[in-house]
Design a protein around this motif. Structure first.
Motif, PDB file in Angstrom:
ATOM      1  N   HIS A  59       0.841  -1.191   0.000  1.00 31.48           N
ATOM      2  CA  HIS A  59       0.000   0.000   0.000  1.00 31.48           C
ATOM      3  C   HIS A  59       0.877   1.242   0.000  1.00 31.48           C
ATOM      4  O   HIS A  59       1.987   1.228   0.509  1.00 31.48           O
ATOM      5  CB  HIS A  59      -0.880   0.043   1.249  1.00 31.48           C
ATOM      6  CG  HIS A  59      -1.890  -1.051   1.313  1.00 31.48           C
ATOM      7  ND1 HIS A  59      -3.216  -0.861   1.022  1.00 31.48           N
ATOM      8  CD2 HIS A  59      -1.763  -2.359   1.628  1.00 31.48           C
ATOM      9  CE1 HIS A  59      -3.871  -2.004   1.162  1.00 31.48           C
ATOM     10  NE2 HIS A  59      -3.001  -2.929   1.535  1.00 31.48           N
ATOM     11  N   GLU A  60       0.317   2.320  -0.541  1.00 33.90           N
ATOM     12  CA  GLU A  60       0.995   3.611  -0.482  1.00 33.90           C
ATOM     13  C   GLU A  60       0.189   4.484   0.467  1.00 33.90           C
ATOM     14  O   GLU A  60      -0.965   4.817   0.175  1.00 33.90           O
ATOM     15  CB  GLU A  60       1.076   4.241  -1.874  1.00 33.90           C
ATOM     16  CG  GLU A  60       1.908   5.492  -1.894  1.00 33.90           C
ATOM     17  CD  GLU A  60       2.085   6.053  -3.304  1.00 33.90           C
ATOM     18  OE1 GLU A  60       1.791   5.335  -4.280  1.00 33.90           O
ATOM     19  OE2 GLU A  60       2.513   7.206  -3.411  1.00 33.90           O
ATOM     20  N   ALA A  61       0.785   4.803   1.609  1.00 33.92           N
ATOM     21  CA  ALA A  61       0.086   5.619   2.605  1.00 33.92           C
ATOM     22  C   ALA A  61       0.559   7.057   2.462  1.00 33.92           C
ATOM     23  O   ALA A  61       1.746   7.344   2.610  1.00 33.92           O
ATOM     24  CB  ALA A  61       0.374   5.100   4.013  1.00 33.92           C
ATOM     25  N   ALA A  62      -0.361   7.958   2.134  1.00 32.47           N
ATOM     26  CA  ALA A  62       0.003   9.366   1.939  1.00 32.47           C
ATOM     27  C   ALA A  62       0.548   9.949   3.239  1.00 32.47           C
ATOM     28  O   ALA A  62       0.096   9.585   4.328  1.00 32.47           O
ATOM     29  CB  ALA A  62      -1.217  10.148   1.487  1.00 32.47           C
ATOM     30  N   ALA A  63       1.515  10.843   3.107  1.00 34.41           N
ATOM     31  CA  ALA A  63       2.071  11.509   4.288  1.00 34.41           C
ATOM     32  C   ALA A  63       1.061  12.515   4.820  1.00 34.41           C
ATOM     33  O   ALA A  63       0.222  13.029   4.078  1.00 34.41           O
ATOM     34  CB  ALA A  63       3.371  12.205   3.902  1.00 34.41           C
ATOM     35  N   ALA A  64       1.140  12.791   6.118  1.00 35.51           N
ATOM     36  CA  ALA A  64       0.213  13.749   6.721  1.00 35.51           C
ATOM     37  C   ALA A  64       0.485  15.158   6.176  1.00 35.51           C
ATOM     38  O   ALA A  64      -0.438  15.905   5.879  1.00 35.51           O
ATOM     39  CB  ALA A  64       0.349  13.719   8.232  1.00 35.51           C
ATOM     40  N   GLY A  65       1.745  15.504   5.974  1.00 30.79           N
ATOM     41  CA  GLY A  65       2.094  16.841   5.486  1.00 30.79           C
ATOM     42  C   GLY A  65       2.639  16.770   4.066  1.00 30.79           C
ATOM     43  O   GLY A  65       2.084  16.094   3.203  1.00 30.79           O
ATOM     44  N   ASP A  66       3.781  17.470   3.849  1.00 31.97           N
ATOM     45  CA  ASP A  66       4.381  17.510   2.513  1.00 31.97           C
ATOM     46  C   ASP A  66       5.388  16.385   2.284  1.00 31.97           C
ATOM     47  O   ASP A  66       5.961  16.284   1.197  1.00 31.97           O
ATOM     48  CB  ASP A  66       5.122  18.850   2.318  1.00 31.97           C
ATOM     49  CG  ASP A  66       4.152  20.008   2.292  1.00 31.97           C
ATOM     50  OD1 ASP A  66       2.977  19.762   1.955  1.00 31.97           O
ATOM     51  OD2 ASP A  66       4.577  21.137   2.617  1.00 31.97           O
ATOM     52  N   GLY A  67       5.614  15.577   3.292  1.00 34.13           N
ATOM     53  CA  GLY A  67       6.646  14.534   3.202  1.00 34.13           C
ATOM     54  C   GLY A  67       6.304  13.473   2.164  1.00 34.13           C
ATOM     55  O   GLY A  67       5.203  13.446   1.615  1.00 34.13           O
ATOM     56  N   PRO A  68       7.271  12.593   1.883  1.00 29.51           N
ATOM     57  CA  PRO A  68       7.030  11.532   0.906  1.00 29.51           C
ATOM     58  C   PRO A  68       6.043  10.493   1.440  1.00 29.51           C
ATOM     59  O   PRO A  68       5.877  10.348   2.649  1.00 29.51           O
ATOM     60  CB  PRO A  68       8.421  10.908   0.719  1.00 29.51           C
ATOM     61  CG  PRO A  68       9.143  11.223   1.988  1.00 29.51           C
ATOM     62  CD  PRO A  68       8.591  12.516   2.495  1.00 29.51           C
ATOM     63  N   ALA A  69       5.376   9.802   0.528  1.00 30.57           N
ATOM     64  CA  ALA A  69       4.445   8.735   0.915  1.00 30.57           C
ATOM     65  C   ALA A  69       5.228   7.587   1.556  1.00 30.57           C
ATOM     66  O   ALA A  69       6.431   7.433   1.321  1.00 30.57           O
ATOM     67  CB  ALA A  69       3.696   8.235  -0.304  1.00 30.57           C
TER      68      ALA A  69
END
Ligand code: SF4
Length: 251
Positions: A59-69
């Protein structure tokens, strides 16, 4: 550490997978190796993300902020208190008290899919179609793994056939215990980033036992009390907090 209600004490062995999220690049080699090892056929033409058979999904979990997934490989979490075992009317799922491995027995499965509903990690697949391989590919199937038919549920079992082979080798050599190097699941062997570690967490001096106690290690949906023997590690406190609380939702 969780104690399973399926045993009166902790298993003699406690096979455990540790996934280092800092190392995982999302390449998918683990899932490919898993499919080859476990005779998972190429996706049927009509298969979708939800209906295809996958034992190790990245799975690709989106970062909470601007960081990488964050890439999060998720096989069956091998729970010490597996909800799937309790709901199965066929006893088609067994918790092995000697190893802690939760195994699926497809020949007993009637396809009701109660286990899929009960699993909070969505790591089970239902066989919607009769498995088919392209011409010539059948010759490469693993003879140690049975082919599942249409209408049954399947999932990761920590490549238990490799444990059986390791036991047979140890027995032939007159040894009571296996050589840990002889039991490594296919996903762990294939990962080019060395993001996956596997071993017996009951071996207190072993690397996996050390990782299990590391403050950067956590379990998905830890609050449910299922006691997974798949652990995750991340140096990012926000990722640890988010994933241990909510897990990864399946699209
Ligand atoms: S689908 Fe098969 S394994 Fe799952 S609960 Fe039903 S009988 Fe048991």
């Amino acid at each position: 550490m969780h104690t399973s209600k399926h045993t009166s004490s902790l298993p003699a062995h406690r096979y455990t997978l540790v996934v280092d999220l800092d190392r995982c690049t999302g390449c998918g080699a683990c899932g490919t190796a898993c499919a080859v090892e476990n005779n998972i056929p190429p996706a049927a033409e009509k298969a979708t993300e939800r209906t295809g058979t996958v034992w190790m999904r990245v799975h690709e979990a989106a970062a909470a902020g601007d960081g990488p997934a964050t890439f999060v490989p998720i096989p069956c979490q091998q729970c010490d208190n597996p909800p799937c075992v309790d709901v199965c009317p066929q006893r088609a799922i067994e918790y092995d008290p000697r190893t802690g491995i939760v195994a699926q027995i497809p020949v007993r499965c009637l396809g009701c899919r109660y286990c899929m509903v009960a699993c909070p990690y969505h790591t089970r697949s239902f066989n919607w179609w009769t498995p088919e391989w392209p011409e010539g590919m059948k010759a490469t199937l693993n003879p140690d793994v049975s082919i599942r038919t249409r209408g049954v549920v399947e999932k990761c079992n920590f490549c238990v056939q490799r444990l059986q082979a390791a036991r047979a080798k140890a027995s032939a050599a007159g040894q009571a215990e296996i050589d840990p190097a002889d039991y490594v699941p296919a996903c762990v062997e294939a990962c080019p980033s060395r993001a996956l570690s596997f071993g017996d967490a009951a071996d207190e001096k072993g690397e996996v036992a050390r990782l299990a106690e590391d403050p950067e290690s956590f379990r998905l949906l830890a609050g449910l009390g299922t006691g997974p023997k798949v652990l995750y590690r991340s140096s990012d406190p926000a990722a640890r907090e988010r994933l241990s609380r909510t897990g990864v939702t399946r699209g």
